[in-house]
Write an enzyme that holds these catalytic residues in place. Structure first.
Site, PDB file in Angstrom:
ATOM      1  N   ARG A   1       0.844  -1.203   0.000  1.00 57.29           N
ATOM      2  CA  ARG A   1       0.000   0.000   0.000  1.00 57.29           C
ATOM      3  C   ARG A   1       0.874   1.247   0.000  1.00 57.29           C
ATOM      4  O   ARG A   1       0.536   2.256  -0.579  1.00 57.29           O
ATOM      5  CB  ARG A   1      -0.965  -0.015   1.208  1.00 57.29           C
TER       6      ARG A   1
ATOM      7  N   ASP B   1      -6.333  18.636 -15.255  1.00 54.53           N
ATOM      8  CA  ASP B   1      -6.664  17.257 -15.625  1.00 54.53           C
ATOM      9  C   ASP B   1      -6.209  17.096 -17.074  1.00 54.53           C
ATOM     10  O   ASP B   1      -6.816  17.644 -17.991  1.00 54.53           O
ATOM     11  CB  ASP B   1      -8.173  17.032 -15.475  1.00 54.53           C
TER      12      ASP B   1
HETATM   13  C1  LIG Z   1     -12.588   9.260 -17.161  1.00 57.62           C
HETATM   14  C2  LIG Z   1     -12.180  10.579 -16.630  1.00 57.62           C
HETATM   15  C3  LIG Z   1     -12.002  10.790 -15.268  1.00 57.62           C
HETATM   16  C4  LIG Z   1     -12.291   9.706 -14.238  1.00 57.62           C
HETATM   17  O1  LIG Z   1     -11.389   8.664 -14.359  1.00 57.62           O
HETATM   18  P1  LIG Z   1     -11.712   7.111 -14.022  1.00 57.62           P
HETATM   19  O2  LIG Z   1     -10.458   6.437 -14.401  1.00 57.62           O
HETATM   20  O3  LIG Z   1     -12.891   6.716 -14.841  1.00 57.62           O
HETATM   21  O4  LIG Z   1     -12.009   7.053 -12.566  1.00 57.62           O
HETATM   22  C5  LIG Z   1     -11.569  12.033 -14.853  1.00 57.62           C
HETATM   23  N1  LIG Z   1     -11.329  13.033 -15.728  1.00 57.62           N
HETATM   24  C6  LIG Z   1     -11.513  12.868 -17.060  1.00 57.62           C
HETATM   25  C7  LIG Z   1     -11.231  13.989 -17.982  1.00 57.62           C
HETATM   26  C8  LIG Z   1     -11.939  11.640 -17.550  1.00 57.62           C
HETATM   27  O5  LIG Z   1     -12.131  11.487 -18.866  1.00 57.62           O
END
Ligand SMILES: *Cc1c(COP(=O)(O)O)cnc(C)c1O
Length: 393
Positions: A61, A185
């Site tokens: 972990r 992101d």
């Molecule tokens: C899919 C996605 C997420 C979430 O990710 P998961 O791997 O599905 O938990 C977050 N941000 C964006 C831009 C995504 O496309």
């Protein structure tokens, strides 16, 4: 004889190009045996040589050699001091929002991923953390949303699914003026096309489920911290406490995906350009949202901060019936959620990714019942177009 302490002996591959770094990772090979593919260290715990002695590993972990290779590789590719691999993109974003304290305020892109919408609203709202959605491609709107307690600017660019582009360096300088963190992101473009940390962002997050893994075969998330050791330490404590780390086998899958990231991204990019142009010329297609169009409103920003457009396209067709027909009649293209894999997928945002977004908000954004989003895969572009052409008839 080589020993386990060699696992900490990696270099950042300085001087190599991105493609070479992606293939060779951090350690690249496993030092003890020379295995060219980093093995899957499927072990929960690690034997200590003696009292007060350690191989550098204690419990998976906290740290696992396979996961560590992925985390270091991502830190190298994004240009940060530390990477973290999570069990999902959601878990990665949860860790980032957990850096905030009650009373803090977040500014986010308005057409953000639906799951992120849920985290800030349903999960953090009750801890007294407030948020405001703004169109981050409008810097005046970003400034206007700032409050004395604003501590984080969370940017998705291009946005999902409307493909709006935010100027990362401009937003990062606004954030610096008010001592707030800039988080990007980077799921849609990956560090191959866009490096937010070099543009001034403090943290990058990913759903590595998408392009980094690239094969629609597992769920995972990444966080990379640019230079702030205190933030990296907090995220380490978060992962250790929440147990949201990525498993060794999944870490290996993402590492394997990353080796081909540049070639896949180039093909996604080429294919999407062709498909976007074709869609735009179809009489039943009313509007195409694609950042690679020269007349895209944010094209100048895109050209300044990215080296490619990615594989994502959204489009509006003439009516709900046409949208329904496409979803029912595509053959090679699959009607499925998610994006970023080798296969071309088409989604219906209004009831899928944006199910939880209020209807009024969706309508205002343009996410109507004739709106579709496509993740263009790496198949032959002519086959993708032929499939769409047939489904549109
Ligand atoms: C899919 C996605 C997420 C979430 O990710 P998961 O791997 O599905 O938990 C977050 N941000 C964006 C831009 C995504 O496309």
């Amino acid at each position: 004889m080589k020993n386990f302490s060699n696992y900490t002996d990696f270099d950042t591959k300085e001087g190599l190009h991105f493609e070479s770094k992606a293939v060779h990772g951090a350690l690249g090979t496993e030092p003890l045996t020379g295995a060219v593919s980093m093995p899957i260290f499927q072990s929960a715990t690690f034997r200590h040589p003696g009292l007060g002695q350690s191989t550098g590993y204690a419990y998976s972990r906290l740290d696992n050699p396979t996961r560590q290779e992925l985390e270091r590789t991502m830190a190298i590719l994004e240009g940060g001091i530390r990477g973290f691999a999570f069990s999902s993109g959601q878990a990665a974003n949860m860790a980032v929002f957990s850096l905030l304290d009650p009373g803090d305020h977040i500014i986010l892109s308005d057409d953000i991923y639906g799951g992120t919408f849920r985290i800030v609203g349903d999960v953090f709202g009750k801890y007294g953390i407030t948020h405001t959605y703004v169109d981050m491609s409008d810097l005046d709107a970003v400034r206007a949303a700032i409050r004395p307690e604003t501590k984080m600017l969370f940017v998705e660019t291009p946005t999902n699914p409307l493909m709006k582009v935010a100027d990362i360096s401009a937003i990062a300088s606004i954030a610096r003026e008010i001592n707030a963190l800039t988080v990007v992101d980077n799921t849609f473009l990956t560090p191959y096309f866009q490096k937010p940390l070099t543009l001034g962002a403090d943290i990058v997050t990913h759903s590595s489920t998408k392009y980094l893994g690239g094969h629609n075969d597992t769920i995972s998330g990444i966080v990379v911290v640019r230079d702030n050791q205190a933030i990296a330490d907090k995220i380490q404590v978060h992962i250790k406490s929440h147990g949201s780390q990525l498993a060794p086998f999944d870490s290996w899958l993402i590492l394997r995906g990353i080796k081909t990231l540049p070639v896949r991204m180039d093909r996604h990019n080429e294919n999407a350009k062709k498909v976007a142009a074709w869609l735009r010329s179809h009489p039943k297609v009313k509007k195409v949202y694609y950042v690679g169009f020269e007349d895209h409103r944010d094209y100048d920003v895109t050209m300044r901060q990215t080296t490619g457009f990615g594989g994502m396209i959204s489009f509006t067709v003439d009516c709900f019936e046409t949208a329904k027909n496409i979803l029912q009649n595509v053959d090679m293209i699959m009607f499925a959620e998610s994006l970023g894999g080798t296969e071309t997928l088409i989604t219906y945002p209004t009831t899928q990714t944006h199910e939880d977004t209020p209807k009024a908000v969706k309508e205002a954004l343009g996410i109507t019942d004739s709106f579709l989003r496509m993740s263009v895969g790496i198949e032959n572009a002519d086959d993708i177009i032929a499939d769409l052409k047939r489904a549109l008839q």
